[in-house]
Scaffold this active site. Structure first.
Site, PDB file in Angstrom:
ATOM      1  N   ASP A  44      27.037  -8.705 -71.246  1.00 45.92           N
ATOM      2  CA  ASP A  44      28.490  -8.613 -71.156  1.00 45.92           C
ATOM      3  C   ASP A  44      28.943  -8.313 -69.723  1.00 45.92           C
ATOM      4  O   ASP A  44      29.994  -8.768 -69.281  1.00 45.92           O
ATOM      5  CB  ASP A  44      29.010  -7.541 -72.105  1.00 45.92           C
ATOM      6  CG  ASP A  44      28.985  -7.996 -73.566  1.00 45.92           C
ATOM      7  OD1 ASP A  44      28.790  -9.199 -73.801  1.00 45.92           O
ATOM      8  OD2 ASP A  44      29.167  -7.151 -74.460  1.00 45.92           O
ATOM      9  N   GLY A  45      28.144  -7.543 -68.999  1.00 49.81           N
ATOM     10  CA  GLY A  45      28.482  -7.248 -67.605  1.00 49.81           C
ATOM     11  C   GLY A  45      28.488  -8.496 -66.736  1.00 49.81           C
ATOM     12  O   GLY A  45      29.316  -8.637 -65.836  1.00 49.81           O
ATOM     13  N   HIS A 100      31.686 -10.181 -64.528  1.00 52.94           N
ATOM     14  CA  HIS A 100      31.646 -10.695 -63.156  1.00 52.94           C
ATOM     15  C   HIS A 100      32.187 -12.123 -63.104  1.00 52.94           C
ATOM     16  O   HIS A 100      32.938 -12.489 -62.182  1.00 52.94           O
ATOM     17  CB  HIS A 100      30.212 -10.649 -62.610  1.00 52.94           C
ATOM     18  CG  HIS A 100      29.787  -9.301 -62.136  1.00 52.94           C
ATOM     19  ND1 HIS A 100      29.341  -8.326 -62.991  1.00 52.94           N
ATOM     20  CD2 HIS A 100      29.738  -8.757 -60.884  1.00 52.94           C
ATOM     21  CE1 HIS A 100      29.039  -7.237 -62.297  1.00 52.94           C
ATOM     22  NE2 HIS A 100      29.253  -7.473 -61.019  1.00 52.94           N
ATOM     23  N   ASN A 132      38.205  -5.711 -70.039  1.00 55.81           N
ATOM     24  CA  ASN A 132      37.777  -4.595 -70.890  1.00 55.81           C
ATOM     25  C   ASN A 132      38.724  -3.404 -70.823  1.00 55.81           C
ATOM     26  O   ASN A 132      39.306  -3.022 -71.811  1.00 55.81           O
ATOM     27  CB  ASN A 132      36.370  -4.137 -70.504  1.00 55.81           C
ATOM     28  CG  ASN A 132      35.285  -4.826 -71.299  1.00 55.81           C
ATOM     29  OD1 ASN A 132      35.569  -5.716 -72.100  1.00 55.81           O
ATOM     30  ND2 ASN A 132      34.047  -4.419 -71.084  1.00 55.81           N
ATOM     31  N   ARG A 152      46.457  16.634 -68.805  1.00 56.43           N
ATOM     32  CA  ARG A 152      45.536  17.345 -67.912  1.00 56.43           C
ATOM     33  C   ARG A 152      44.129  17.152 -68.453  1.00 56.43           C
ATOM     34  O   ARG A 152      43.877  17.418 -69.633  1.00 56.43           O
ATOM     35  CB  ARG A 152      45.869  18.836 -67.840  1.00 56.43           C
ATOM     36  CG  ARG A 152      47.153  19.162 -67.098  1.00 56.43           C
ATOM     37  CD  ARG A 152      47.445  20.665 -67.161  1.00 56.43           C
ATOM     38  NE  ARG A 152      48.566  21.017 -66.317  1.00 56.43           N
ATOM     39  CZ  ARG A 152      49.844  20.949 -66.686  1.00 56.43           C
ATOM     40  NH1 ARG A 152      50.154  20.496 -67.903  1.00 56.43           N
ATOM     41  NH2 ARG A 152      50.800  21.297 -65.857  1.00 56.43           N
ATOM     42  N   ASP A 195      39.969  15.071 -67.510  1.00 58.58           N
ATOM     43  CA  ASP A 195      39.100  14.319 -66.606  1.00 58.58           C
ATOM     44  C   ASP A 195      39.676  12.966 -66.230  1.00 58.58           C
ATOM     45  O   ASP A 195      39.425  12.458 -65.135  1.00 58.58           O
ATOM     46  CB  ASP A 195      37.726  14.115 -67.247  1.00 58.58           C
ATOM     47  CG  ASP A 195      36.892  15.394 -67.233  1.00 58.58           C
ATOM     48  OD1 ASP A 195      37.354  16.395 -66.650  1.00 58.58           O
ATOM     49  OD2 ASP A 195      35.780  15.383 -67.793  1.00 58.58           O
ATOM     50  N   ALA A 204      38.328  14.085 -72.026  1.00 62.47           N
ATOM     51  CA  ALA A 204      38.212  15.546 -71.943  1.00 62.47           C
ATOM     52  C   ALA A 204      39.525  16.202 -71.552  1.00 62.47           C
ATOM     53  O   ALA A 204      39.629  16.877 -70.522  1.00 62.47           O
ATOM     54  CB  ALA A 204      37.110  15.922 -70.945  1.00 62.47           C
TER      55      ALA A 204
END
Length: 266
Positions: free
Chosen positions: A45-46, A50, A122, A148, A150, A185
């Site tokens: 998939d990567g 590209h 994605n 607030r 990550d 998070a």
């Protein structure tokens, strides 16, 4: 018909590229890396991500098909042993074209009228390089929350099985024109609160992130990592453009989900 091939650059992918290129040339198709009608992605998939960004300027004219040389993917669903069968189907034009929605990302700056615009297949994520990310989240012109934590991830339906799923987001069928905002998070206590759940937004909605604690952010567009300085706001919406995939046989989305996440190798 013109074709191009994108590979993972490993030994198996390169060998399959040479086979496919030879077969298709024998059938009279023209190899053209600049203006292909169809792009074969050989890898995972990567690799297809590209290829998508390489031909992002030709989305209305180019269709993609993936051959996986590792694990079964959501974009790469052909096996190496099926290369000859696939090539014959391409040569005979025995395929339909399906379209999936994309995410449009617009980054506005404080000190200039310049706007950076991207398309994601994605997802796009936003993180603060050194401190906790603090962002005001606006939905359709109305303030929704002050986040607030990550970071935040906005994904497409087809990308909902990727990073979004790892963050606890929902899996959305790619036929639905939508986008999904998922938290990374988040800080939730007696003072600071967020909704704490992924938000699925329809195509006529928009989301604007406005920074509270700093103008510099690390923004990802699929596999691309970009540091943007002096950011005024980041806007997300379902793009009017769509990605096109060449579909040669039925491969239901929920079967792909089952085979990728539930089925065992036993």
């Amino acid at each position: 018909m013109k074709f191009a091939i994108q590979t993972r650059n490993d030994t198996l992918s390169e060998r399959l590229r040479d086979e496919a290129k030879g077969y298709l040339s024998d059938f009279g198709l023209e190899y053209d890396e600049n203006e292909p009608d169809i792009v074969l992605s050989i890898g995972g998939d990567g690799t297809l991500l590209h290829a998508f960004h390489k031909y992002i300027h030709r989305l209305q004219h180019t269709a993609f098909v993936g051959i996986h040389t590792g694990h079964l993917g959501f974009y790469a669903d052909w096996k190496p042993l099926e290369i000859e069968k696939l090539v014959i189907s391409i040569a005979r034009k025995e395929y339909d074209v399906i379209e999936y929605p994309l995410l449009e990302v617009r980054i506005n700056y404080r000190t200039s009228d310049e706007v950076a615009t991207y398309l994601a297949l994605n997802e796009s994520t936003v993180k603060s390089p050194e401190v906790t990310l603090v962002m005001d989240v606006e939905l359709n012109g109305e303030h929704f929350e002050r986040f607030r934590g990550d970071g935040l991830c906005m994904s497409t339906p087809s990308g909902s099985t990727a990073y979004n799923k790892a963050l606890g987001g929902a899996i959305i069928h790619p036929a639905l024109p939508a986008m999904q905002l998922t938290e990374m998070a988040s800080i939730n206590n007696r003072v600071f609160r967020t909704v704490g759940s992924p938000l699925v937004l329809p195509s006529h909605h928009n989301c604007v992130l406005t920074p509270v604690n700093g103008p510099d952010f690390m923004v990802t567009i699929d596999h691309l990592q970009l540091l943007h300085k002096d950011v005024k706001s980041i806007e997300y919406k379902v793009s009017g453009q769509r990605v096109r995939f060449a579909r040669f046989r039925p491969f239901p989305f929920w079967k792909r989900v089952h085979d990728s996440f539930i089925a065992s190798d036993e």
